[in-house]
Design an enzyme around this catalytic site. Sequence first.
Site, PDB file in Angstrom:
ATOM      1  N   GLU A 270       0.806  -1.215   0.027  1.00 28.51           N
ATOM      2  CA  GLU A 270       0.261   0.054  -0.010  1.00 28.51           C
ATOM      3  C   GLU A 270       1.006   1.493  -0.287  1.00 28.51           C
ATOM      4  O   GLU A 270       0.599   2.312  -0.605  1.00 28.51           O
ATOM      5  CB  GLU A 270      -1.282   0.011   1.055  1.00 28.51           C
ATOM      6  N   TRP A 273       2.182   1.894  -3.505  1.00 32.53           N
ATOM      7  CA  TRP A 273       0.814   2.246  -4.438  1.00 32.53           C
ATOM      8  C   TRP A 273       1.429   3.831  -4.245  1.00 32.53           C
ATOM      9  O   TRP A 273       0.531   4.878  -5.313  1.00 32.53           O
ATOM     10  CB  TRP A 273      -0.510   1.531  -4.041  1.00 32.53           C
ATOM     11  N   TRP A 302     -20.827  11.896 -20.246  1.00 34.48           N
ATOM     12  CA  TRP A 302     -21.299  10.906 -19.816  1.00 34.48           C
ATOM     13  C   TRP A 302     -22.650  11.309 -19.407  1.00 34.48           C
ATOM     14  O   TRP A 302     -23.255  11.956 -19.352  1.00 34.48           O
ATOM     15  CB  TRP A 302     -20.824  11.462 -17.810  1.00 34.48           C
ATOM     16  N   ASN A 337     -11.309   1.821   2.304  1.00 32.29           N
ATOM     17  CA  ASN A 337     -10.324   1.223   0.865  1.00 32.29           C
ATOM     18  C   ASN A 337     -11.608   0.772  -0.682  1.00 32.29           C
ATOM     19  O   ASN A 337     -11.314   0.786  -1.083  1.00 32.29           O
ATOM     20  CB  ASN A 337      -9.004   1.122   1.048  1.00 32.29           C
ATOM     21  N   TRP A 355     -16.267  10.769 -13.224  1.00 29.96           N
ATOM     22  CA  TRP A 355     -15.679  10.409 -11.764  1.00 29.96           C
ATOM     23  C   TRP A 355     -15.232  11.669 -11.632  1.00 29.96           C
ATOM     24  O   TRP A 355     -14.904  11.345 -10.366  1.00 29.96           O
ATOM     25  CB  TRP A 355     -14.625   9.125 -12.943  1.00 29.96           C
ATOM     26  N   TRP A 378      -9.888   6.897  -8.483  1.00 32.48           N
ATOM     27  CA  TRP A 378     -11.195   6.987  -9.300  1.00 32.48           C
ATOM     28  C   TRP A 378     -10.933   6.524 -10.387  1.00 32.48           C
ATOM     29  O   TRP A 378     -11.812   6.318 -11.450  1.00 32.48           O
ATOM     30  CB  TRP A 378     -11.243   8.179  -9.322  1.00 32.48           C
TER      31      TRP A 378
END
Length: 463
Positions: A270, A273, A302, A337, A355, A378
């Site tokens: 993590e 990341w 969208w 998460n 988004w 996102w």
Amino acid sequence: MSVIYWSRRDCRLHDNPALTEALTQGATQALFISTPTQWQQQHLAPIKADFIERHLKQFATELAGVGLELIHLQARDFNEQQTLLKAFCQSHQIKTVLANSEPELDEINRDMQLIESGLDLKLYQCDTILQPGSVLNQQGQMFKVFTPFKQAWLKSVRGQGIDCVASPKRAASPVQVEPDSLQLDFPKTDSSAWPLSEQVMTHVLPQFWQNKLLDYKNKRDFPGIKGTSGLSPYLAIGAISPRWLALQLIQRHPEVIEDTEHKAFAWLNELIWRDFYRHLLFHYPDLIKGDSFQAKYQSMQWLGSDEDFSAWCEGRTGYPIVDAAMKQLLRTGWMHNRLRMIVASFLTKHLLVDWHKGERFFMGQLIDGDFSANNGGWQWAASTGCDAQPYFRIFNPITQSQKFDPSGDFIRKYLPELAAVPDKEIHFPHAYLEKNGLTHLYCPPIVDHKRARLRALDWYKAY
């Protein structure tokens, strides 16, 4: 005095190179310049503002202990921040300003403008574990997939290790503290459910490492279990150093750098990341402008409605795991998460809502709001980002709920109206509620999963 430490997103004594250098050069003052209008434009969450204020007061006390007075100035935005900083330096005969760098484009541009104006601003890096721009592929470019980035990251750490700057020693003559001067002129909501970083480092983290770390891989995806470290808010405001965390982990489990199957590696992963998304921002600064990482998705039109977006924001979608997650966010300023992935997928794939709207809403609510991680998450969910899930991977909120909240404990906590629904039915309770004359308890689903999935597949294929 001719040097001053400018605190930005680094309210900590440990692993703070700008602070350490300022003390070495004889600084006696530190500066924090709040920018409420800029924060508003960046959608700073009120709970995060309160969290920052609490940590600034703690930091003022810590700085006083090492001989620095923390002075708070208030500007509207980054432009006025520059003006105030230069005026302060001139009136106090300060020649050099020492600060730690920030990764976002506006912050980088502000610092460059200050340097170009003639201010001697020296910047240090302590926001990531490895220096942005130092983890590259064989062509000298940033990786566009996480796994090879991780492998190169690990190779670098094996070869070079991780360096942390030691905490400064206590001064012989601590200075007086005036915490009342550290009131931020920004809307705030109570963050006291989150302890200050000092308590986290001395009590919470040791317990996590001793009792939860080795179970983290197996428990981190279950929102009804407190299986995560809860460190993201502290990383977001710079109250705890990512380098210090990685070093502490490696010292406890040296084998974690070699063995990615080690039980403790999932937690280190993590942190990698986090570095990955920040390194991406270094190489692709226009992400801050709302660009899709994959250019082919830049012009997407969208189809989602404002009504559907409002229902999602308020936890009225008719899908319990989604609604409970949104209630958790609204009530606590934080979201697990796994749930972030579920609700983001639901908004972008089931409802086909842009988004960017979800990204902004999250930033306005989250105590751990952080642009690079939020944007990366996102875009991952919307399939527009770097190493994102493919567009045809669409989370089924019902099966996700069954898998990660099997007994419905999390759902019942945030949707008490469903408390009496049996475990088997709680993940999509509408047939049960209708059969028992209880449809008034919970809103109907705003979309049908199967139809929404097919619509999303057809729509994404067009791009």
